[in-house]
Motif scaffolding. Structure first.
Motif, PDB file in Angstrom:
ATOM      1  N   LEU A   1       1.023  -0.767   0.182  1.00 52.90           N
ATOM      2  CA  LEU A   1       0.310   0.056   0.351  1.00 52.90           C
ATOM      3  C   LEU A   1       0.920   1.073  -0.291  1.00 52.90           C
ATOM      4  N   VAL A   2       1.499   2.168  -0.586  1.00 56.45           N
ATOM      5  CA  VAL A   2       1.867   3.311  -1.226  1.00 56.45           C
ATOM      6  C   VAL A   2       0.677   4.534  -0.391  1.00 56.45           C
ATOM      7  N   VAL A   3       1.006   5.324   0.277  1.00 56.91           N
ATOM      8  CA  VAL A   3       0.561   6.081   1.049  1.00 56.91           C
ATOM      9  C   VAL A   3       1.753   7.406   0.528  1.00 56.91           C
ATOM     10  N   ASN A   4       1.399   8.677   0.756  1.00 62.31           N
ATOM     11  CA  ASN A   4       1.483   9.888   0.345  1.00 62.31           C
ATOM     12  C   ASN A   4       0.986  10.860   1.306  1.00 62.31           C
ATOM     13  N   TYR A   5       1.612  11.014   2.829  1.00 61.12           N
ATOM     14  CA  TYR A   5       0.751  11.974   3.283  1.00 61.12           C
ATOM     15  C   TYR A   5       2.036  13.120   3.240  1.00 61.12           C
ATOM     16  N   GLY A   6       1.388  14.604   4.082  1.00 63.30           N
ATOM     17  CA  GLY A   6       2.188  15.168   4.603  1.00 63.30           C
ATOM     18  C   GLY A   6       2.635  16.837   3.540  1.00 63.30           C
ATOM     19  N   GLY A   7       3.709  16.949   3.346  1.00 62.90           N
ATOM     20  CA  GLY A   7       3.657  17.817   2.055  1.00 62.90           C
ATOM     21  C   GLY A   7       5.250  18.451   1.806  1.00 62.90           C
ATOM     22  N   PRO A   8       5.724  19.479   1.302  1.00 60.89           N
ATOM     23  CA  PRO A   8       7.309  19.804   0.687  1.00 60.89           C
ATOM     24  C   PRO A   8       7.907  19.883   1.912  1.00 60.89           C
ATOM     25  N   GLY A   9       9.067  19.359   2.146  1.00 58.25           N
ATOM     26  CA  GLY A   9      10.205  19.701   2.937  1.00 58.25           C
ATOM     27  C   GLY A   9      10.434  18.784   4.152  1.00 58.25           C
ATOM     28  N   ILE A  10       9.827  17.854   3.600  1.00 58.64           N
ATOM     29  CA  ILE A  10      10.310  16.705   4.938  1.00 58.64           C
ATOM     30  C   ILE A  10      10.171  15.573   3.913  1.00 58.64           C
ATOM     31  N   SER A  11      11.533  14.852   4.197  1.00 54.67           N
ATOM     32  CA  SER A  11      11.699  13.302   3.740  1.00 54.67           C
ATOM     33  C   SER A  11      10.734  12.407   3.529  1.00 54.67           C
ATOM     34  N   GLY A  12      10.569  11.825   2.671  1.00 60.69           N
ATOM     35  CA  GLY A  12       8.858  11.119   3.247  1.00 60.69           C
ATOM     36  C   GLY A  12       9.587   9.928   3.967  1.00 60.69           C
ATOM     37  N   ILE A  13      11.041   9.760   4.100  1.00 58.96           N
ATOM     38  CA  ILE A  13      11.424   8.055   4.181  1.00 58.96           C
ATOM     39  C   ILE A  13      11.446   8.798   5.840  1.00 58.96           C
ATOM     40  N   SER A  14      12.158   9.768   6.234  1.00 53.25           N
ATOM     41  CA  SER A  14      11.691  10.014   7.725  1.00 53.25           C
ATOM     42  C   SER A  14      10.460  10.248   7.919  1.00 53.25           C
ATOM     43  N   ALA A  15       9.549  10.933   7.205  1.00 58.98           N
ATOM     44  CA  ALA A  15       8.269  10.717   8.111  1.00 58.98           C
ATOM     45  C   ALA A  15       7.438   9.642   8.291  1.00 58.98           C
ATOM     46  N   LEU A  16       7.680   8.872   7.482  1.00 57.27           N
ATOM     47  CA  LEU A  16       7.333   7.104   7.518  1.00 57.27           C
ATOM     48  C   LEU A  16       7.484   6.767   8.948  1.00 57.27           C
ATOM     49  N   GLY A  17       9.468   6.722   9.155  1.00 57.18           N
ATOM     50  CA  GLY A  17      10.075   6.310  10.341  1.00 57.18           C
ATOM     51  C   GLY A  17       9.602   6.992  11.704  1.00 57.18           C
ATOM     52  N   TRP A  18       9.171   8.219  12.148  1.00 54.98           N
ATOM     53  CA  TRP A  18       8.309   8.890  12.671  1.00 54.98           C
ATOM     54  C   TRP A  18       6.708   8.527  13.505  1.00 54.98           C
ATOM     55  N   ALA A  19       6.570   7.561  12.491  1.00 47.84           N
ATOM     56  CA  ALA A  19       4.973   7.228  13.223  1.00 47.84           C
ATOM     57  C   ALA A  19       4.833   6.081  12.501  1.00 47.84           C
ATOM     58  N   PRO A  20       5.442   5.118  12.887  1.00 55.23           N
ATOM     59  CA  PRO A  20       4.809   3.520  11.989  1.00 55.23           C
ATOM     60  C   PRO A  20       4.241   2.916  12.381  1.00 55.23           C
ATOM     61  N   GLY A  21       3.515   3.786  13.921  1.00 57.11           N
ATOM     62  CA  GLY A  21       2.077   2.548  14.266  1.00 57.11           C
ATOM     63  C   GLY A  21       1.506   3.631  13.894  1.00 57.11           C
ATOM     64  N   MET A  22       1.142   4.276  12.870  1.00 54.25           N
ATOM     65  CA  MET A  22       0.094   4.889  12.190  1.00 54.25           C
ATOM     66  C   MET A  22      -0.300   4.063  11.410  1.00 54.25           C
ATOM     67  N   PHE A  23       0.191   3.220  11.161  1.00 59.81           N
ATOM     68  CA  PHE A  23      -0.864   1.876   9.847  1.00 59.81           C
ATOM     69  C   PHE A  23      -0.320   0.707  10.620  1.00 59.81           C
ATOM     70  N   ASP A  24      -0.871   0.579  11.668  1.00 58.67           N
ATOM     71  CA  ASP A  24      -0.769  -1.065  12.311  1.00 58.67           C
ATOM     72  C   ASP A  24      -2.439  -0.808  11.797  1.00 58.67           C
ATOM     73  N   ALA A  25      -3.027  -1.168  11.733  1.00 59.61           N
ATOM     74  CA  ALA A  25      -4.315  -2.304  11.551  1.00 59.61           C
ATOM     75  C   ALA A  25      -3.521  -2.174  10.018  1.00 59.61           C
TER      76      ALA A  25
END
Length: 119
Positions: free
Chosen positions: A86-110
């Motif tokens: 499942l490809v997700v694209n959340y957030g906006g410009p200025g932040i690495s998507g890879i870093s953002a995924l690592g910050w909230a790993p529990g966001m997609f637990d289900a």
């Protein structure tokens, strides 16, 4: 003497870089679609897996220019019953998507039980 040669050196470097870039980016749409990313642990986030995929700058003319796009994934927790990615694209410009995924790993637990979460 060196001041006169400096502009020539810059031109030679730019031409060489442009030639190399054109040579490695001209690919067919079929070749781009047939890619299989090689996943490995992310250097600064070992819980994630990272890869690079080549994508066209213009989907109407994919053979003209491409760029290498870094992606990361959290592998599905239940690999035996994995459905897919499942490809997700959340957030906006200025932040690495890879870093953002690592910050909230529990966001997609289900979803992460049976899906790889790719950003």
């Amino acid at each position: 003497m060196l001041r006169r040669l400096r502009p020539l050196a810059v031109i030679v470097v730019l031409l060489a870089a442009g030639w190399g870039y054109t040579e490695i980016t001209n690919q067919t749409d079929d070749a781009l679609r047939a890619q299989h990313p090689t996943w490995s642990p992310c250097p600064d986030k070992p819980a994630l897996q990272c890869a690079t995929v080549r994508v066209p700058l213009d989907h109407d003319r994919p053979e003209e220019r491409t760029l290498d796009l870094g992606v990361a994934k959290i592998p599905a927790k239940d690999q035996a019953h994995r459905i897919g990615s499942l490809v997700v694209n959340y957030g906006g410009p200025g932040i690495s998507g890879i870093s953002a995924l690592g910050w909230a790993p529990g966001m997609f637990d289900a979803l992460n039980t049976r899906y790889d979460i790719v950003r």
